[in-house]
Design a protein around this motif. Sequence first.
Motif, PDB file in Angstrom:
ATOM      1  N   VAL A   3       0.854  -1.183   0.000  1.00 10.23           N
ATOM      2  CA  VAL A   3       0.000   0.000   0.000  1.00 10.23           C
ATOM      3  C   VAL A   3       0.891   1.234   0.000  1.00 10.23           C
ATOM      4  O   VAL A   3       2.028   1.194   0.475  1.00 10.23           O
ATOM      5  CB  VAL A   3      -0.969   0.034   1.208  1.00 10.23           C
ATOM      6  N   GLN A   4       0.356   2.312  -0.543  1.00  8.46           N
ATOM      7  CA  GLN A   4       1.062   3.589  -0.530  1.00  8.46           C
ATOM      8  C   GLN A   4       0.529   4.402   0.637  1.00  8.46           C
ATOM      9  O   GLN A   4      -0.673   4.659   0.713  1.00  8.46           O
ATOM     10  CB  GLN A   4       0.837   4.339  -1.847  1.00  8.46           C
ATOM     11  N   VAL A   5       1.408   4.774   1.548  1.00 10.17           N
ATOM     12  CA  VAL A   5       1.012   5.567   2.711  1.00 10.17           C
ATOM     13  C   VAL A   5       1.435   7.008   2.479  1.00 10.17           C
ATOM     14  O   VAL A   5       2.572   7.273   2.072  1.00 10.17           O
ATOM     15  CB  VAL A   5       1.656   5.025   4.006  1.00 10.17           C
ATOM     16  N   ARG A   6       0.515   7.930   2.713  1.00  2.76           N
ATOM     17  CA  ARG A   6       0.787   9.357   2.568  1.00  2.76           C
ATOM     18  C   ARG A   6       0.570  10.041   3.917  1.00  2.76           C
ATOM     19  O   ARG A   6      -0.302   9.654   4.681  1.00  2.76           O
ATOM     20  CB  ARG A   6      -0.119   9.970   1.513  1.00  2.76           C
ATOM     21  N   TYR A   7       1.383  11.072   4.163  1.00  2.37           N
ATOM     22  CA  TYR A   7       1.305  11.823   5.412  1.00  2.37           C
ATOM     23  C   TYR A   7       1.005  13.283   5.103  1.00  2.37           C
ATOM     24  O   TYR A   7       1.505  13.831   4.121  1.00  2.37           O
ATOM     25  CB  TYR A   7       2.629  11.730   6.180  1.00  2.37           C
ATOM     26  N   PHE A   8       0.205  13.913   5.959  1.00  2.20           N
ATOM     27  CA  PHE A   8      -0.170  15.305   5.761  1.00  2.20           C
ATOM     28  C   PHE A   8       0.047  16.118   7.025  1.00  2.20           C
ATOM     29  O   PHE A   8       0.071  15.585   8.129  1.00  2.20           O
ATOM     30  CB  PHE A   8      -1.639  15.400   5.314  1.00  2.20           C
ATOM     31  N   THR A  17       6.653  12.911   2.763  1.00  7.31           N
ATOM     32  CA  THR A  17       5.378  12.898   2.042  1.00  7.31           C
ATOM     33  C   THR A  17       4.697  11.544   2.053  1.00  7.31           C
ATOM     34  O   THR A  17       3.473  11.467   2.001  1.00  7.31           O
ATOM     35  CB  THR A  17       5.560  13.342   0.587  1.00  7.31           C
ATOM     36  N   GLY A  18       5.454  10.471   2.094  1.00 14.70           N
ATOM     37  CA  GLY A  18       4.850   9.145   2.113  1.00 14.70           C
ATOM     38  C   GLY A  18       5.853   8.065   1.785  1.00 14.70           C
ATOM     39  O   GLY A  18       7.032   8.328   1.578  1.00 14.70           O
ATOM     40  N   GLU A  19       5.332   6.834   1.705  1.00 15.34           N
ATOM     41  CA  GLU A  19       6.190   5.680   1.451  1.00 15.34           C
ATOM     42  C   GLU A  19       5.341   4.474   1.084  1.00 15.34           C
ATOM     43  O   GLU A  19       4.163   4.409   1.406  1.00 15.34           O
ATOM     44  CB  GLU A  19       7.019   5.363   2.696  1.00 15.34           C
ATOM     45  N   ALA A  72      -3.692  -0.023  -2.524  1.00 13.30           N
ATOM     46  CA  ALA A  72      -4.509   1.023  -1.901  1.00 13.30           C
ATOM     47  C   ALA A  72      -3.635   2.210  -1.498  1.00 13.30           C
ATOM     48  O   ALA A  72      -2.431   2.084  -1.275  1.00 13.30           O
ATOM     49  CB  ALA A  72      -5.230   0.476  -0.677  1.00 13.30           C
ATOM     50  N   GLU A  73      -4.282   3.374  -1.395  1.00 11.90           N
ATOM     51  CA  GLU A  73      -3.630   4.570  -0.875  1.00 11.90           C
ATOM     52  C   GLU A  73      -4.213   4.857   0.503  1.00 11.90           C
ATOM     53  O   GLU A  73      -5.420   5.019   0.648  1.00 11.90           O
ATOM     54  CB  GLU A  73      -3.875   5.764  -1.786  1.00 11.90           C
ATOM     55  N   LEU A  74      -3.351   4.901   1.495  1.00 11.65           N
ATOM     56  CA  LEU A  74      -3.738   5.149   2.872  1.00 11.65           C
ATOM     57  C   LEU A  74      -3.096   6.454   3.314  1.00 11.65           C
ATOM     58  O   LEU A  74      -1.893   6.637   3.148  1.00 11.65           O
ATOM     59  CB  LEU A  74      -3.261   3.999   3.767  1.00 11.65           C
ATOM     60  N   ALA A  75      -3.908   7.371   3.841  1.00  9.38           N
ATOM     61  CA  ALA A  75      -3.391   8.656   4.295  1.00  9.38           C
ATOM     62  C   ALA A  75      -3.656   8.831   5.780  1.00  9.38           C
ATOM     63  O   ALA A  75      -4.702   8.429   6.282  1.00  9.38           O
ATOM     64  CB  ALA A  75      -4.050   9.785   3.515  1.00  9.38           C
ATOM     65  N   PHE A  76      -2.691   9.433   6.462  1.00 10.68           N
ATOM     66  CA  PHE A  76      -2.833   9.789   7.867  1.00 10.68           C
ATOM     67  C   PHE A  76      -2.659  11.288   8.008  1.00 10.68           C
ATOM     68  O   PHE A  76      -1.776  11.877   7.377  1.00 10.68           O
ATOM     69  CB  PHE A  76      -1.761   9.090   8.722  1.00 10.68           C
TER      70      PHE A  76
END
Length: 83
Positions: A3-8, A17-19, A72-76
Amino acid sequence: MKVQVRYFASLREALGTGEGVELPEGSTVAGARDALIARGGAHAEALARGRALRSALNQALCEESAALSDGAELAFFPPVTGG
């Protein structure tokens, strides 16, 4: 699965930015967060269970019980406040 994890917001400042993250099939948002916390260091501090964070799965707000799928793209991100 991957999964692609993005941070904001403040998480982006702490973690970038993510990983991409490899997780076992059947993982949930909570499982992904726990796996990232287990890395220790900045991940453990930024994503700690005591911190209020929101999550989004494929650009839709979700609960931590939401199931992840390959690609999936997961953002926190921290909760938004205004004034």
